[in-house]
Design an enzyme around this catalytic site. Structure first.
Site, PDB file in Angstrom:
ATOM      1  N   TYR A 135       0.872  -1.078  -0.061  1.00 45.76           N
ATOM      2  CA  TYR A 135       0.046  -0.109   0.037  1.00 45.76           C
ATOM      3  C   TYR A 135       0.729   1.229   0.013  1.00 45.76           C
ATOM      4  CZ  TYR A 135      -4.150  -2.815   0.985  1.00 45.76           C
ATOM      5  OH  TYR A 135      -5.388  -3.992   1.034  1.00 45.76           O
ATOM      6  N   ASP A 222      -4.061 -17.688   2.028  1.00 46.17           N
ATOM      7  CA  ASP A 222      -5.267 -18.225   1.422  1.00 46.17           C
ATOM      8  C   ASP A 222      -5.674 -19.364   2.265  1.00 46.17           C
ATOM      9  OD1 ASP A 222      -2.649 -19.401   0.882  1.00 46.17           O
ATOM     10  OD2 ASP A 222      -3.341 -20.264  -0.906  1.00 46.17           O
TER      11      ASP A 222
END
Ligand code: NAD
Length: 363
Positions: A135, A222
């Site tokens: 970010y 995940d």
């Protein structure tokens, strides 16, 4: 103990007013000062994070924040949009550790999208690194590709990066938080694919050597996303990077059923913090007096615990919230048949009554 109170936009003003009432009945030496932020600040002073508001926040021990944002500001240039105020506060206060508890209260298990038995008693804490990762990593931008699958094509790129001190400090925060809870940390990474997160895993493992009383497990992101909906109660503290934390904390928030119940805290190295509900300014229900103030009231409790070192006061507030839920009080977002539907103000009244030991009466 100085608190900067920044209600912001939309339901921000309504829910912060209730949290302030709750703080005021605790009879602590708190100095509360209010300032505009977000769209309200842009309208009044031409900037979402005016200098005066920033100064107040910097001088305070903690910031109690409502929410910012309104559709009517969506056409402003990016630097003037209300949401920039949060990014500015995070940056200027150095708030690198974001705490997002996901607690499922027994009375609200029906509101979760998961089966009650999977979420009843859920109490997990997601700690998200807030100032690094893809970010904020440089370089980033758009350019013409010189290699890759389509050389010569227009492309965009971002940079994922973490330095050793950034990982070390968030790992310490996670291990110390776990010590106060279930003594287990799950560090979430993508070390099988990303260099940055192999490094993350290595550094977290090194820091763990200083916390032999806390268990550490590593999990790929995940798998963590899957486990959160399969068996969320197996987690205690989850620590992860900025992007994975952004996604997983929102996923975890839904396990509890209502975004109106979820507090959050963002802390810096000095334990100065910004405390806010996990939800936004909810322009769709603003001004109707029906917003759930409990996430903000619980954020105020986190503030008492983490920045103001008032654990007993924090317990009083959290116990009062449990008591009003047990007594059947529900704002519309958590209401179900057989419970007592109340508005923002009545919910605040009920929490205040529970703290002051008055009988909670249903009006
Ligand atoms: P939102 O969280 O404001 O609302 C999502 C849904 O949840 C809406 O239906 C809303 O009515 C409901 N909701 C939220 N809080 C509630 C509460 N306390 N009680 C009852 N219902 C509640 O998200 P959004 O609609 O995507 O965004 C609205 C605005 O908020 C946007 O401008 C967005 O940028 C901003 N936003 C701000 C923050 C922040 O200030 N930290 C966070 C997220 C979104």
């Amino acid at each position: 103990m100085k608190i900067a109170v920044l209600p912001g936009d939309g339901i921000g003003t309504e829910i912060v007013a209730e949290a302030v009432r709750v703080l005021n009945v605790l009879e602590l030496p708190l100095e509360l000062e209010q300032a505009p932020v977000g769209g309200a600040a842009y309208a009044a002073l031409g900037h979402p994070l005016p200098e005066s508001t920033l100064k107040l926040a910097q001088a305070a021990d903690a910031v109690l924040f409502g929410a910012v944002g309104d559709w009517k500001y969506d056409t402003l240039e990016r630097s003037l949009r209300p949401e920039q105020a949060i990014l500015g506060l995070r940056k200027h206060l150095g708030l690198f550790a974001n705490f997002r508890p996901a607690i499922c209260y027994p009375q609200l298990t029906h509101a979760s999208s998961l089966k009650p038995e999977l979420v009843a008693g859920l109490d997990i804490l997601i700690i998200r690194e807030l100032t690094g990762d893809i970010y904020f990593g440089q370089p980033r931008g758009r350019r013409t590709a010189v290699d890759g699958h389509f050389p010569g094509a227009e492309e965009a790129f971002d940079t994922m990066r973490y330095s050793r001190p950034e990982i070390e400090r968030i790992a310490h925060v996670a291990f110390q938080a776990a010590r106060q809870r279930g003594k287990k940390v799950t560090s979430v990474d993508k070390a099988n694919v990303l260099e940055t997160f192999q490094f993350w895993k290595d550094v977290v493992t090194e820091v763990h050597a200083q916390y032999p009383d806390v268990a550490l497990e590593h999990m790929y992101v995940d798998n963590a996303a899957m486990q959160l909906v399969k068996a969320p109660k197996k987690f205690d503290v989850i620590v992860t990077g900025n992007m994975f934390g952004d996604i997983l904390s929102d996923e975890a928030s839904m396990l509890t059923g209502s975004i109106g119940m979820l507090p959050s805290a963002s802390l810096n190295a000095k334990n100065q913090g910004l405390y806010e509900p996990s939800h936004g300014s909810a322009p769709d229900i603003a001004g109707q007096g029906i917003a759930n103030p409990l996430a903000t009231i619980l954020s105020a409790a986190m503030m008492l615990r983490f920045s103001l070192q008032q654990p007993e006061a924090a317990d009083r507030v959290e116990n009062a919230v449990r008591a009003v839920l047990a007594a059947g009080y529900r704002t519309p977002d958590i209401w179900s048949e057989g419970t007592h539907k109340v508005g923002t103000r009545e919910m605040g009244d009920a929490v205040v009554a529970a703290i002051t030991g008055k009988t909670i009466t249903k009006s």
